[in-house]
Design a protein around this motif. Structure first.
Motif, mmCIF file in Angstrom:
data_model
loop_
_atom_site.group_PDB
_atom_site.id
_atom_site.type_symbol
_atom_site.label_atom_id
_atom_site.label_comp_id
_atom_site.label_asym_id
_atom_site.label_seq_id
_atom_site.Cartn_x
_atom_site.Cartn_y
_atom_site.Cartn_z
ATOM 1 N N ASP A 105 -99.799 17.773 15.817
ATOM 2 C CA ASP A 105 -98.783 17.666 16.756
ATOM 3 C C ASP A 105 -98.603 19.025 17.512
ATOM 4 O O ASP A 105 -98.069 20.055 16.935
ATOM 5 N N GLU A 107 -96.722 20.263 19.942
ATOM 6 C CA GLU A 107 -95.446 20.633 20.217
ATOM 7 C C GLU A 107 -94.853 21.083 18.797
ATOM 8 O O GLU A 107 -94.145 22.229 19.023
ATOM 9 N N VAL A 111 -93.175 24.885 18.224
ATOM 10 C CA VAL A 111 -91.908 25.201 17.529
ATOM 11 C C VAL A 111 -91.813 26.071 16.609
ATOM 12 O O VAL A 111 -90.918 26.920 16.322
ATOM 13 N N ASP A 118 -85.089 30.455 19.072
ATOM 14 C CA ASP A 118 -83.873 29.771 19.314
ATOM 15 C C ASP A 118 -82.666 30.083 18.594
ATOM 16 O O ASP A 118 -81.499 29.711 18.958
ATOM 17 N N VAL A 122 -80.265 30.364 24.458
ATOM 18 C CA VAL A 122 -81.235 29.722 24.965
ATOM 19 C C VAL A 122 -81.602 30.113 26.314
ATOM 20 O O VAL A 122 -82.775 30.152 26.705
ATOM 21 N N ALA A 125 -84.260 32.789 26.331
ATOM 22 C CA ALA A 125 -85.632 32.158 26.122
ATOM 23 C C ALA A 125 -85.876 31.757 27.302
ATOM 24 O O ALA A 125 -87.171 31.741 27.524
ATOM 25 N N ALA A 126 -85.230 31.119 28.224
ATOM 26 C CA ALA A 126 -85.494 30.729 29.565
ATOM 27 C C ALA A 126 -86.102 31.752 30.247
ATOM 28 O O ALA A 126 -87.187 31.485 31.361
ATOM 29 N N VAL A 127 -85.501 33.195 30.438
ATOM 30 C CA VAL A 127 -85.987 34.075 31.086
ATOM 31 C C VAL A 127 -87.159 34.702 30.806
ATOM 32 O O VAL A 127 -87.927 35.419 31.244
ATOM 33 N N ASP B 230 -92.457 12.456 17.664
ATOM 34 C CA ASP B 230 -93.820 12.719 18.047
ATOM 35 C C ASP B 230 -94.322 11.749 19.133
ATOM 36 O O ASP B 230 -94.958 12.290 19.894
ATOM 37 N N ILE B 288 -81.878 20.247 17.528
ATOM 38 C CA ILE B 288 -81.478 21.775 17.811
ATOM 39 C C ILE B 288 -82.621 22.752 17.892
ATOM 40 O O ILE B 288 -82.824 23.663 18.675
ATOM 41 N N ALA B 289 -83.845 22.368 17.068
ATOM 42 C CA ALA B 289 -84.852 23.140 16.927
ATOM 43 C C ALA B 289 -85.783 23.183 18.224
ATOM 44 O O ALA B 289 -86.507 24.035 18.385
ATOM 45 N N GLN B 290 -85.780 21.999 18.870
ATOM 46 C CA GLN B 290 -86.679 21.717 19.982
ATOM 47 C C GLN B 290 -86.351 22.441 21.274
ATOM 48 O O GLN B 290 -85.188 22.870 21.502
ATOM 49 N N ASP B 291 -87.364 23.013 22.029
ATOM 50 C CA ASP B 291 -86.846 23.376 23.337
ATOM 51 C C ASP B 291 -87.743 22.448 24.523
ATOM 52 O O ASP B 291 -88.183 22.959 25.586
ATOM 53 N N ASP B 292 -87.824 21.292 24.522
ATOM 54 C CA ASP B 292 -88.109 20.412 25.299
ATOM 55 C C ASP B 292 -87.015 19.065 25.443
ATOM 56 O O ASP B 292 -86.638 18.809 24.427
ATOM 57 N N ARG B 295 -87.836 16.099 23.875
ATOM 58 C CA ARG B 295 -87.835 15.886 22.349
ATOM 59 C C ARG B 295 -86.485 16.178 21.689
ATOM 60 O O ARG B 295 -86.115 15.577 20.532
ATOM 61 N N ARG B 352 -89.826 20.908 30.002
ATOM 62 C CA ARG B 352 -89.457 22.343 29.058
ATOM 63 C C ARG B 352 -88.286 23.138 29.624
ATOM 64 O O ARG B 352 -88.122 23.411 30.633
ATOM 65 N N LEU B 353 -87.403 23.424 28.478
ATOM 66 C CA LEU B 353 -86.041 24.028 28.907
ATOM 67 C C LEU B 353 -86.454 25.633 29.670
ATOM 68 O O LEU B 353 -85.864 26.057 30.518
ATOM 69 N N ASN B 354 -87.452 26.131 29.085
ATOM 70 C CA ASN B 354 -87.808 27.522 29.422
ATOM 71 C C ASN B 354 -88.563 27.332 30.955
ATOM 72 O O ASN B 354 -88.777 28.472 31.520
ATOM 73 N N LYS B 421 -77.157 22.745 24.667
ATOM 74 C CA LYS B 421 -78.329 23.450 24.865
ATOM 75 C C LYS B 421 -79.213 22.833 26.101
ATOM 76 O O LYS B 421 -79.619 23.606 26.828
#
Lengths: 143, 499
Positions: A105, A107, A111, A118, A122, A125-127, B230, B288-292, B295, B352-354, B421
Motif C-alpha cells: 500500500d 499510502e 505515512v 504529524d 498540520v 505540513a500543509a505549507v 486500504d 489521526i496518523a493519516q494525512d488524506d 483515509r 490530500r490535506l497538504n 485535523k
C-alpha cells in the motif's frame, strides 16, 4: 468415509491458506478457489449419507440429505462468478503492471515515512513543500 | 402486507435487469434507478410502520414452508435499518448522477448499484442463515465491481485485497454454515434458535466465535479491520460513501442478529468489550496518523464500529437500543461525510490535506456541511452522534463498566481531534503561496462549483443528522422497542416459522 472427507477439507483449507499467503496474484486466486472447495466438501459432509434423493426411486428413509447438496450447489455458482471476476481483475493488473505481484500500500509507506510530520501542526505540513525523496532528518527545522 | 416484504429485494433486481436492457439511454437508466429506489424507500417506510404497530411479519417466498423455503421476515430492527439504508441509497444515487465521473462514464453503474441495493435489503430481511450468505455475497459481488470501476492501477491493487479478504470471510462463513447444519440439521433462524441451546456448550461457543469472526471481517472489527482503510479510499466518492454507510453495518447487523437470537450469553461480555476497545483505539489512532481526507474518514469507520460492539456486550435493552441508534446515526453521518469529501475533492482537486486549504473562504457552503457532519460524528450536542453516544454511555454506566466508559470517552475526544485535523487542513490552512515560506507547491485552483444534484443530497443528509439529534426521543423509544424485540425474540421466531 467422513474422516476421509474431513481430511480432504482440512487439506484443501491448508493448501488454500498457504497459497493465499503468497505474493503472486495467480497463486492467491488458486488458493481462494481451493478454500472454496474445502468449504463445499464440509457442506456435503454436513448431511446424512445415503442413496441419491430422487423421489420415487426408492424408500425415502434411505436417501441422502438433499439440503446441504443444494446449499453447496449455490455456493459453487457464487464462487464460480466471483473467481471469474477475480481472474478478470488479475488480467487487468497484469496489463497495467506486467507482473502479478501484489504491491504494498503506497499510502501506508508514505505515512510511515512522513509520520513524524504529524507531530507538528498540520498546517505547517500543509505549507511545507512535499519532498519527493522524503526522509528529512527528524529533529531538524521546526522546533 | 406480506407481498410488500419481497419488494425491497425483488424491485432492485428487476430494476438492474431493466437498466441493462435500456443501457443505450442514460436518461432511461436514471429514471429506472431513481424510481426503483424511491419505491423501495416508500415500501420500507410502510413495512416499518406496520411492524412497529403489529409486530414482526414474514412471507415464505415461492410458497415453500419455513424450514426448507426461504423466509423473508421483518422486525423493528431490520425495518428501521431498511428505511435508513434505502434512503441513503437513493440520496447517493442522486449524488452520483450529479457528479462528473463514475456514473456517467460506466454503462453498468446503475445496474450494479441496484444489485447492491437488493443485496443489502435481502441481508436485512432474510430469516435464513444460508440466505444471509447469499444476500451478503450479492451485495459484496456488486461492491467488488463498484470498487474497481475505472480499473486504475491503485484501484485494482486495493480492490484485489478487498476481494480476497471478503472471499476468505465468505469461505469461513460457508464452513460455519456447514458446521451449523451438521450440528443442528437446519439453517432456518427460528429452528436454529430452538436447537442451538440444546447443543453442548463447547459446540455453541465454537459456532458463536466462528460467526463472530466471519461477520467481524465484514464489519471491520479489530484485528480484522486492516482491509478497510486500504481499499475504500480508492473508489469514487459516492461509491465509498455507500460502502462506508452500509456494508460494514450489514456485518454489525449480522453480529447482532446471530449473537442475540442464536447465541445469547454464549460468548463472555468481556470479549466484546476487549474487541470494541481495541477496534475503537486502533481506528481512531490510525485516523489521526493519516494525512488524506478519505483515509482519515475510512479509519474513523473502524473506530465507530467499536461503539456498536460495546452495546452487544452489554446485552440489555439500554445497550442494544444504543447500538441500534448508533447504527442509524453512523449510516447517515458517515455517508454524508464521504459525500462532503467528494465535494471537497471536486472543489480542491485533491483529497490530500497538504494540497488543500483556504476552503472556508472559497467554499463556505462545503465548510458548513462538513463542519456539521464532523461534529455529529464526534458526538457534539444537539447532533445525532450526541444522542447515540449519550445513550450508549448511559447504558455502560448502568452496568458499571468504568474502563469501557473511559475508553469510549477518550476515543470520542480523539475522533473530534481527527475531524479537527481535516477541518484545519482543508478549510483553515492558508491556501497557496500566501501562507508560507519556501516554494509554494500547494496549488489551490478553485475547482468548478458543485452541481446542485451533488449539493442537495449532501445537504439533506447533513440535515438528517440534525434531525436525528432533534427527534432523538421518539427514535430512541423506537430503538428501545427494537431492542426489547431482540431480547424477547418469540414473536420474531413465530414469524419466521410462519405461524
Amino acid at each position: 468415509m467422513s474422516v476421509l472427507l474431513a481430511a480432504t477439507a482440512a487439506a484443501l483449507f491448508g493448501i488454500g491458506t498457504y497459497l493465499v499467503l503468497q505474493r503472486k496474484l495467480s497463486r492467491v486466486i488458486v488458493g481462494v478457489g481451493l478454500m472454496g472447495h474445502g468449504a463445499n466438501v464440509l457442506l456435503i459432509t454436513a448431511g446424512r449419507r445415503g442413496r441419491s434423493p430422487i423421489i420415487g426411486s426408492s424408500d425415502p428413509s434411505g436417501f441422502a440429505d438433499p439440503v446441504p447438496q443444494a446449499l453447496a450447489l449455490t455456493a459453487i455458482v457464487i464462487s464460480f462468478g466471483v473467481t471469474a471476476l477475480l481472474l478478470a481483475l488479475a488480467y487487468r493488473s497484469w496489463l497495467l503492471t506486467h507482473d502479478d505481484e501484489i504491491a504494498d500500500d503506497a499510502e501506508d509507506r508514505e505515512v510511515a515515512r512522513h509520520g513524524h510530520r504529524d507531530a507538528e501542526l498540520v498546517d505547517a505540513a500543509a505549507v511545507e513543500p512535499v519532498d519527493p525523496e522524503g526522509d528529512p532528518t527528524p529533529g531538524e527545522g521546526t522546533p | 402486507m406480506n407481498v410488500l416484504l419481497a419488494l425491497p429485494v425483488v424491485l432492485p433486481l428487476l430494476g438492474a435487469g431493466v437498466s441493462i436492457l435500456v443501457g443505450r439511454s442514460r436518461l432511461a437508466q436514471r429514471v429506472v434507478g431513481i424510481s426503483v429506489l424511491t419505491a423501495v424507500t416508500g415500501v420500507a417506510v410502510a413495512i416499518l410502520v406496520h411492524v412497529d404497530r403489529h409486530g414482526p411479519t414474514s412471507t415464505q417466498s415461492g410458497g415453500w414452508p419455513a424450514p426448507l423455503g426461504i423466509t423473508l421476515v421483518a422486525d423493528r430492527l431490520s425495518a428501521l435499518l431498511l428505511v435508513v439504508a434505502s434512503s441513503m441509497l437513493l440520496a447517493v444515487l442522486l449524488y452520483a448522477i450529479g457528479q462528473p465521473g463514475a456514473e456517467r462514464s460506466h454503462v453498468g453503474f446503475q445496474s450494479v448499484y441496484l444489485v447492491l441495493a437488493g443485496g443489502v435489503a435481502a441481508a436485512f430481511l432474510t430469516g435464513d442463515l444460508f440466505n444471509l450468505f447469499v444476500a451478503i455475497e450479492m451485495m459484496l459481488t456488486a461492491s467488488y465491481v463498484l470498487i474497481t470501476l475505472g480499473g486504475r492501477l491503485e484501484q485494482v491493487r486495493s480492490g484485489m485485497t478487498y476481494i480476497v479478504i471478503s472471499l476468505l470471510a465468505s469461505m469461513l462463513f460457508l464452513a460455519a454454515l456447514a458446521f451449523t447444519y451438521s450440528a443442528t440439521g437446519t439453517v432456518n433462524l427460528a429452528e436454529l434458535a430452538r436447537r442451538v441451546p440444546e447443543l453442548p456448550f463447547g459446540t455453541q461457543a465454537a459456532l458463536a466465535a466462528l460467526f463472530l469472526v466471519v461477520f467481524g471481517i465484514k464489519a471491520a472489527l479489530f484485528p480484522l479491520y486492516f482491509w478497510l482503510p486500504d481499499s475504500y479510499p480508492t473508489a469514487p466518492s459516492p461509491v465509498t460513501a455507500i460502502f462506508a454507510g452500509l456494508l460494514t453495518k450489514v456485518g454489525v447487523y449480522a453480529i447482532i442478529r446471530t449473537q442475540t437470537l442464536l447465541f445469547p450469553h454464549v460468548l463472555p461480555a468481556g470479549l466484546f468489550y476487549g474487541i470494541a476497545a481495541a477496534t475503537m483505539v486502533v481506528g481512531v489512532l490510525g485516523a489521526i496518523a493519516q494525512d488524506d481526507v478519505k483515509r482519515i474518514l475510512s479509519f474513523n469507520i473502524v473506530g465507530q464500529i467499536g461503539y456498536m460492539v460495546i452495546g452487544i456486550g452489554l446485552f440489555d435493552v439500554a445497550g442494544l437500543a444504543a447500538v441500534i441508534l448508533s447504527l442509524v446515526h453512523h449510516i447517515v453521518v458517515k455517508t454524508s461525510l464521504f459525500l462532503t469529501e467528494g465535494l471537497i475533492e471536486l472543489h480542491g482537486g485533491s483529497s490530500r490535506l497538504n494540497r488543500l486549504g483556504g476552503m472556508v473562504r472559497t467554499a463556505p457552503g462545503i465548510a458548513v456541511l462538513f463542519g456539521v457532519a464532523a461534529l455529529a460524528l464526534a458526538g457534539i450536542p444537539p447532533l445525532s452522534g450526541f444522542v447515540a453516544k449519550f445513550s450508549l454511555m448511559a447504558a455502560i454506566t448502568a452496568q458499571h463498566e468504568w474502563w469501557v466508559l473511559a475508553v469510549a470517552i477518550l476515543v470520542s475526544l480523539l475522533t473530534l481531534f481527527s475531524m479537527v485535523k481535516i477541518w484545519v487542513g482543508v478549510f483553515w490552512a492558508p491556501a497557496g503561496p500566501a501562507g508560507g515560506e519556501g516554494p509554494a507547491e500547494v496549488e489551490v485552483a478553485p475547482g468548478p462549483s458543485a452541481p446542485l444534484l451533488m449539493l442537495a443530497p449532501t445537504a439533506v443528509l447533513v440535515a438528517g443528522t440534525v434531525a436525528i439529534g432533534v427527534f432523538g426521543g421518539p427514535l430512541y423509544e423506537l430503538a428501545g422497542r427494537a431492542a426489547t424485540d431482540l431480547l424477547h425474540p418469540q414473536p420474531y421466531l413465530d414469524a419466521v416459522a410462519g405461524r
